[in-house]
Design an enzyme around this catalytic site. Structure first.
Site: not given
Length: 297
Positions: A50, A55, A84, A117, A247, A250
């Site tokens: 995504d 971004y 998006k 949006h 990370n 993670r």
């Protein structure tokens, strides 16, 4: 869900993986990191990526996807990519050029899902789907009244396949989820682990979701992290969930969401955490007539 139990069918026949990798990072994070972590995410098993023009990392994310296709890790059809439309390109004549710019940055022929949006650009978005530039079209941050308005549009060609909204145990969106399910629209959860503490977006005084004692106790019982429990919670209630982390440790932990199941008692305990805490209030849009968060859901 499909037999693998890791994808759900959208209302247009395409399939979306239930676990997605979110690529947003604060401006101070070097763009080169988006390339590295996206490649790593694909290597450990993420198949849903995504991102967005906003971004400013689609070039790097596209490079990561293409490199994993080139080395044989995945085929293009294995990767579900979401982009998006940002609010500066809402005029109908700007929608296709905005999507084409994303595709050019990504160096891909199509995106799997393109999200808006605000409701105004829907017709132009339908044309992008007809042109094969996106396989599916969806919306983000819509309340149930805004969704109803779209669903009741005369001559609606494609209904949105999803509504991407902030959703986590402190804001579990149960009413909106029920509404979406009743109209065959998939709820996609962003901010599923709480939220990054970006002062321009998030109130710093809100509690840290992943430090919640209930989540921590359930995580300890299953020998998982509170983050993985928060992700698993969404998947078991039929929500597609985005896990955002730069990370590597993670990222690897988050893919373990498929290795265990929460009990009905666990689910009930996590349901009990709902307290309508919204980390991302999108205050930039408060004065807009389509600002979505004045409604209960």
């Amino acid at each position: 869900m499909d037999p693998k139990g890791q994808r759900v069918k959208l209302n247009d026949g395409h399939f979306i993986p239930v676990l997605g990798f979110g690529t947003f990072a604060p401006p101070e994070v070097p763009k080169s990191e988006a390339l590295e972590v996206t490649k790593f995410a694909i290597e450990v098993g993420f198949r849903h990526i995504d991102s967005a023009h906003l971004y400013q990392n689609e070039e790097q994310v596209g490079q990561a996807i293409r490199s994993k296709i080139a080395d044989g890790t995945v085929k293009r059809e294995d990767v579900f990519y979401t982009s998006k439309l940002w609010s500066t390109s809402l005029r109908p004549e700007l929608v296709r050029p905005a999507l084409e710019k994303s595709l050019n940055n990504l160096q891909l022929d199509y995106v799997d899902l393109y999200i808006i949006h605000f409701p105004v650009a829907l017709k132009a978005l339908e044309k992008c789907k007809d042109a094969g530039l996106t396989k599916s079209i969806g919306v983000s941050n819509f309340n149930h009244k805004q969704l109803e308005k779209i669903l009741n549009k005369p001559r609606l060609k494609y209904k949105p396949v999803c509504n991407q909204v902030e959703c986590h145990p402190y804001l579990n969106q149960s009413k909106l989820l029920d509404f979406c399910k009743s109209h065959d629209i998939v709820l996609v959860a962003y901010g599923a682990l709480g939220s990054q503490r970006l002062k321009e977006w998030v109130n710093p005084n809100l509690p840290f979701l992943l430090e919640d004692p209930v989540l921590s106790a359930i995580a300890k019982k299953h020998k998982q992290t509170p983050a993985v429990v928060a992700l698993r919670y969404q998947i078991q209630r039929g929500v597609v969930v985005l896990a955002k982390s730069y990370n590597k440790k993670r990222i690897k932990e988050n893919i373990q969401v498929f290795d265990f199941e929460l009990t009905p008692e666990d689910m009930k305990a996590i349901d009990g955490l709902n307290s309508s805490i919204r980390y991302n209030e999108l205050l930039l849009g408060v004065g807009h007539p389509e600002y979505p968060f004045f409604e209960e859901y």
